[in-house]
Design a protein around this motif. Sequence first.
Motif, PDB file in Angstrom:
ATOM      1  N   GLY A  82     -32.817   6.205 -24.151  1.00 21.65           N
ATOM      2  CA  GLY A  82     -33.593   7.431 -24.508  1.00 21.65           C
ATOM      3  C   GLY A  82     -32.449   8.867 -23.761  1.00 21.65           C
ATOM      4  O   GLY A  82     -32.202   8.163 -23.171  1.00 21.65           O
ATOM      5  N   PRO A  83     -32.950   9.462 -23.598  1.00 24.10           N
ATOM      6  CA  PRO A  83     -32.330  10.076 -23.182  1.00 24.10           C
ATOM      7  C   PRO A  83     -32.433   9.974 -21.245  1.00 24.10           C
ATOM      8  O   PRO A  83     -33.378   9.538 -21.200  1.00 24.10           O
ATOM      9  CB  PRO A  83     -33.441  11.923 -23.540  1.00 24.10           C
ATOM     10  N   GLY A  84     -31.506  11.118 -20.461  1.00 24.48           N
ATOM     11  CA  GLY A  84     -31.428  10.760 -19.478  1.00 24.48           C
ATOM     12  C   GLY A  84     -32.035  11.347 -18.435  1.00 24.48           C
ATOM     13  O   GLY A  84     -33.025  11.921 -18.999  1.00 24.48           O
ATOM     14  N   LEU A  85     -32.213  11.991 -16.810  1.00 26.39           N
ATOM     15  CA  LEU A  85     -33.046  12.666 -16.322  1.00 26.39           C
ATOM     16  C   LEU A  85     -32.625  13.806 -15.704  1.00 26.39           C
ATOM     17  O   LEU A  85     -33.229  14.757 -15.854  1.00 26.39           O
ATOM     18  CB  LEU A  85     -32.764  11.534 -14.969  1.00 26.39           C
ATOM     19  N   TYR A  86     -31.414  14.072 -16.315  1.00 24.36           N
ATOM     20  CA  TYR A  86     -30.304  15.136 -16.078  1.00 24.36           C
ATOM     21  C   TYR A  86     -29.034  15.466 -16.702  1.00 24.36           C
ATOM     22  O   TYR A  86     -28.605  14.056 -16.822  1.00 24.36           O
ATOM     23  CB  TYR A  86     -30.201  15.623 -14.322  1.00 24.36           C
ATOM     24  N   GLY A  87     -28.557  17.268 -16.770  1.00 24.07           N
ATOM     25  CA  GLY A  87     -26.960  17.042 -17.326  1.00 24.07           C
ATOM     26  C   GLY A  87     -27.630  15.944 -18.612  1.00 24.07           C
ATOM     27  O   GLY A  87     -28.616  15.649 -19.545  1.00 24.07           O
TER      28      GLY A  87
END
Length: 241
Positions: A180-185
Amino acid sequence: MRRLPRIVRWAALLVLTLALALASAAWLTARPGDPGLYPPAPGAETVTVRLVAQAWHSGLLLPRADLARAAAEAADGALVEVVERFRAYPALEIGWGDAGFYRAVPTLDALDWRLALRALFTPGGRPAVLHVVGVAASPEAAFPGAEIVTLRLSRAGFDRLAAALGRAVTARDGHPVILGPGLYGPSLFYAAEGRFGLHNVCNHWSAGLLHDAGLPMTPLLDTLPRGLVLDLAWRGALQSP
Protein backbone atom coordinates in the motif's frame (compact mmCIF):
# COMPACT_ATOMS: atom_id res chain seq x y z
CA MET A 1 36.04 19.18 53.38
CA ARG A 2 32.72 17.41 53.79
CA ARG A 3 32.39 13.92 52.38
CA LEU A 4 29.53 13.22 50.03
CA PRO A 5 26.60 11.36 51.60
CA ARG A 6 26.85 7.60 51.29
CA ILE A 7 23.79 7.36 49.03
CA VAL A 8 25.36 9.83 46.58
CA ARG A 9 28.61 7.84 46.54
CA TRP A 10 26.71 4.62 45.92
CA ALA A 11 24.68 6.26 43.13
CA ALA A 12 27.85 7.55 41.46
CA LEU A 13 29.45 4.10 41.71
CA LEU A 14 26.34 2.51 40.21
CA VAL A 15 26.33 4.96 37.28
CA LEU A 16 30.04 4.36 36.66
CA THR A 17 29.54 0.58 36.80
CA LEU A 18 26.65 0.72 34.34
CA ALA A 19 28.64 2.96 31.99
CA LEU A 20 31.58 0.56 32.06
CA ALA A 21 29.28 -2.42 31.50
CA LEU A 22 27.66 -0.76 28.50
CA ALA A 23 31.00 0.26 27.04
CA SER A 24 32.29 -3.29 27.46
CA ALA A 25 29.16 -4.76 25.86
CA ALA A 26 29.46 -2.35 22.93
CA TRP A 27 33.09 -3.29 22.42
CA LEU A 28 32.47 -7.03 22.69
CA THR A 29 29.59 -6.99 20.18
CA ALA A 30 31.29 -4.69 17.65
CA ARG A 31 31.79 -6.11 14.16
CA PRO A 32 34.86 -5.15 12.15
CA GLY A 33 34.56 -3.77 8.65
CA ASP A 34 36.06 -5.10 5.43
CA PRO A 35 39.13 -3.05 4.48
CA GLY A 36 38.91 -4.52 0.99
CA LEU A 37 35.63 -2.67 0.50
CA TYR A 38 35.82 0.39 2.76
CA PRO A 39 37.23 2.96 2.65
CA PRO A 40 37.51 3.06 -1.16
CA ALA A 41 41.00 2.95 -2.59
CA PRO A 42 42.37 6.32 -3.77
CA GLY A 43 41.17 7.05 -7.28
CA ALA A 44 38.69 4.16 -7.28
CA GLU A 45 35.11 4.52 -8.53
CA THR A 46 32.75 5.40 -5.68
CA VAL A 47 29.01 5.62 -5.04
CA THR A 48 27.67 8.27 -2.65
CA VAL A 49 24.97 7.16 -0.24
CA ARG A 50 23.45 8.90 2.78
CA LEU A 51 22.15 7.78 6.13
CA VAL A 52 19.03 9.77 7.06
CA ALA A 53 18.53 9.70 10.84
CA GLN A 54 15.24 10.96 12.27
CA ALA A 55 14.11 11.06 15.90
CA TRP A 56 13.29 7.35 16.14
CA HIS A 57 14.10 5.94 12.73
CA SER A 58 16.84 5.82 10.12
CA GLY A 59 16.93 4.89 6.46
CA LEU A 60 19.32 4.99 3.54
CA LEU A 61 19.18 7.45 0.65
CA LEU A 62 20.54 5.65 -2.42
CA PRO A 63 21.18 6.83 -5.99
CA ARG A 64 18.55 5.14 -8.15
CA ALA A 65 20.74 4.73 -11.25
CA ASP A 66 23.47 2.90 -9.31
CA LEU A 67 20.90 0.74 -7.56
CA ALA A 68 19.27 -0.12 -10.91
CA ARG A 69 22.65 -1.09 -12.35
CA ALA A 70 23.57 -3.28 -9.38
CA ALA A 71 20.16 -4.99 -9.35
CA ALA A 72 20.31 -5.66 -13.09
CA GLU A 73 23.85 -7.05 -12.91
CA ALA A 74 22.76 -9.35 -10.09
CA ALA A 75 19.64 -10.39 -12.06
CA ASP A 76 17.55 -9.51 -9.00
CA GLY A 77 14.16 -9.20 -10.67
CA ALA A 78 12.23 -8.14 -7.57
CA LEU A 79 14.64 -5.32 -6.74
CA VAL A 80 14.77 -4.25 -10.41
CA GLU A 81 10.98 -3.96 -10.31
CA VAL A 82 11.05 -1.83 -7.15
CA VAL A 83 13.67 0.50 -8.61
CA GLU A 84 11.91 0.73 -11.98
CA ARG A 85 8.66 1.78 -10.31
CA PHE A 86 10.47 4.91 -9.05
CA ARG A 87 12.36 5.59 -12.30
CA ALA A 88 11.21 9.25 -12.32
CA TYR A 89 13.33 10.01 -9.23
CA PRO A 90 17.11 10.31 -8.97
CA ALA A 91 17.25 8.85 -5.45
CA LEU A 92 15.35 6.42 -3.26
CA GLU A 93 15.04 6.59 0.51
CA ILE A 94 14.59 3.08 1.86
CA GLY A 95 13.80 2.07 5.43
CA TRP A 96 12.87 -1.17 7.16
CA GLY A 97 10.73 -1.70 10.23
CA ASP A 98 7.88 -3.38 12.07
CA ALA A 99 4.91 -3.88 9.74
CA GLY A 100 2.33 -2.66 12.26
CA PHE A 101 4.21 0.12 14.00
CA TYR A 102 5.92 1.59 10.92
CA ARG A 103 2.69 1.92 8.94
CA ALA A 104 0.71 3.34 11.88
CA VAL A 105 3.20 5.98 13.11
CA PRO A 106 3.99 8.52 10.38
CA THR A 107 5.50 11.11 12.75
CA LEU A 108 6.90 11.31 16.27
CA ASP A 109 3.71 13.15 17.31
CA ALA A 110 1.73 10.06 16.37
CA LEU A 111 3.90 7.76 18.49
CA ASP A 112 1.82 5.10 20.27
CA TRP A 113 3.88 3.59 23.09
CA ARG A 114 1.67 0.50 23.25
CA LEU A 115 2.44 -0.25 19.61
CA ALA A 116 6.11 0.50 20.16
CA LEU A 117 6.41 -1.84 23.16
CA ARG A 118 4.51 -4.59 21.35
CA ALA A 119 6.83 -4.23 18.35
CA LEU A 120 9.96 -4.37 20.49
CA PHE A 121 9.08 -7.15 22.92
CA THR A 122 6.96 -9.67 20.97
CA PRO A 123 8.70 -13.06 21.41
CA GLY A 124 10.27 -14.16 18.16
CA GLY A 125 9.89 -10.73 16.60
CA ARG A 126 7.24 -9.37 14.27
CA PRO A 127 6.78 -9.17 10.46
CA ALA A 128 8.68 -6.40 8.70
CA VAL A 129 8.11 -4.02 5.81
CA LEU A 130 10.23 -1.87 3.52
CA HIS A 131 9.30 1.76 2.98
CA VAL A 132 10.51 3.13 -0.38
CA VAL A 133 10.28 6.85 -1.25
CA GLY A 134 11.17 8.55 -4.52
CA VAL A 135 13.27 11.66 -3.77
CA ALA A 136 13.88 14.48 -6.25
CA ALA A 137 14.91 17.31 -3.89
CA SER A 138 18.27 17.70 -2.19
CA PRO A 139 18.65 15.57 0.97
CA GLU A 140 18.48 18.64 3.23
CA ALA A 141 15.30 19.89 1.56
CA ALA A 142 13.67 16.45 1.45
CA PHE A 143 14.40 15.66 5.12
CA PRO A 144 14.44 18.91 7.11
CA GLY A 145 15.55 18.41 10.68
CA ALA A 146 17.13 15.02 10.02
CA GLU A 147 20.78 14.21 10.66
CA ILE A 148 22.29 13.27 7.30
CA VAL A 149 25.56 11.35 7.08
CA THR A 150 27.23 11.28 3.66
CA LEU A 151 29.31 8.22 2.82
CA ARG A 152 31.31 7.37 -0.27
CA LEU A 153 31.33 3.62 -0.83
CA SER A 154 33.44 1.61 -3.21
CA ARG A 155 31.51 0.27 -6.16
CA ALA A 156 32.04 -3.27 -4.90
CA GLY A 157 30.82 -2.23 -1.46
CA PHE A 158 27.72 -0.60 -2.91
CA ASP A 159 26.99 -3.74 -4.93
CA ARG A 160 27.19 -5.78 -1.70
CA LEU A 161 24.76 -3.32 -0.09
CA ALA A 162 22.39 -3.65 -3.06
CA ALA A 163 22.55 -7.44 -2.84
CA ALA A 164 21.64 -7.33 0.86
CA LEU A 165 18.79 -4.95 0.06
CA GLY A 166 17.55 -7.34 -2.62
CA ARG A 167 17.49 -10.17 -0.09
CA ALA A 168 15.27 -8.01 2.14
CA VAL A 169 12.55 -7.75 -0.52
CA THR A 170 9.89 -10.45 -0.17
CA ALA A 171 9.02 -11.79 -3.62
CA ARG A 172 6.11 -13.89 -4.84
CA ASP A 173 6.55 -15.45 -8.26
CA GLY A 174 9.55 -13.18 -8.69
CA HIS A 175 7.65 -9.94 -7.99
CA PRO A 176 7.84 -7.69 -4.91
CA VAL A 177 4.74 -7.63 -2.70
CA ILE A 178 3.22 -4.13 -2.51
CA LEU A 179 1.34 -3.49 0.74
CA GLY A 180 0.00 0.00 0.00
CA PRO A 181 0.87 3.69 -0.03
CA GLY A 182 3.78 4.92 2.07
CA LEU A 183 3.87 7.62 4.74
CA TYR A 184 4.94 10.66 2.72
CA GLY A 185 5.70 11.77 -0.81
CA PRO A 186 5.76 9.26 -3.68
CA SER A 187 6.18 6.13 -1.57
CA LEU A 188 5.07 2.54 -1.14
CA PHE A 189 5.29 -0.15 1.51
CA TYR A 190 6.63 -3.56 0.45
CA ALA A 191 6.61 -6.85 2.32
CA ALA A 192 10.10 -7.53 3.70
CA GLU A 193 12.19 -10.38 5.01
CA GLY A 194 13.40 -10.47 8.61
CA ARG A 195 11.74 -10.12 12.00
CA PHE A 196 11.58 -6.85 13.91
CA GLY A 197 12.36 -6.85 17.62
CA LEU A 198 14.47 -5.26 20.33
CA HIS A 199 17.64 -6.87 18.97
CA ASN A 200 16.83 -6.08 15.33
CA VAL A 201 15.34 -2.60 14.91
CA CYS A 202 15.33 -0.31 11.89
CA ASN A 203 18.64 1.28 12.84
CA HIS A 204 20.31 -2.14 13.06
CA TRP A 205 19.02 -2.80 9.55
CA SER A 206 20.50 0.43 8.20
CA ALA A 207 23.79 -0.30 9.97
CA GLY A 208 23.71 -3.86 8.64
CA LEU A 209 23.49 -2.72 5.03
CA LEU A 210 26.41 -0.37 5.58
CA HIS A 211 28.27 -3.27 7.20
CA ASP A 212 27.67 -5.31 4.05
CA ALA A 213 29.28 -2.42 2.17
CA GLY A 214 32.41 -2.81 4.29
CA LEU A 215 31.84 -0.46 7.24
CA PRO A 216 32.26 -1.65 10.83
CA MET A 217 29.25 -1.56 13.14
CA THR A 218 28.44 -1.59 16.84
CA PRO A 219 24.94 -3.08 17.29
CA LEU A 220 24.46 -1.87 20.87
CA LEU A 221 25.27 1.72 19.96
CA ASP A 222 23.35 1.48 16.69
CA THR A 223 20.04 0.70 18.42
CA LEU A 224 19.08 4.40 18.33
CA PRO A 225 19.47 6.74 15.32
CA ARG A 226 21.69 9.13 17.26
CA GLY A 227 23.84 6.23 18.38
CA LEU A 228 24.25 5.09 14.79
CA VAL A 229 25.37 8.59 13.76
CA LEU A 230 27.85 8.66 16.67
CA ASP A 231 29.08 5.19 15.72
CA LEU A 232 29.89 6.37 12.20
CA ALA A 233 31.60 9.46 13.56
CA TRP A 234 33.55 7.51 16.19
CA ARG A 235 34.86 5.12 13.57
CA GLY A 236 35.89 7.95 11.29
CA ALA A 237 33.30 7.11 8.65
CA LEU A 238 31.91 10.62 8.34
CA GLN A 239 33.05 12.22 5.09
CA SER A 240 32.43 15.64 3.63
CA PRO A 241 29.84 15.71 0.81
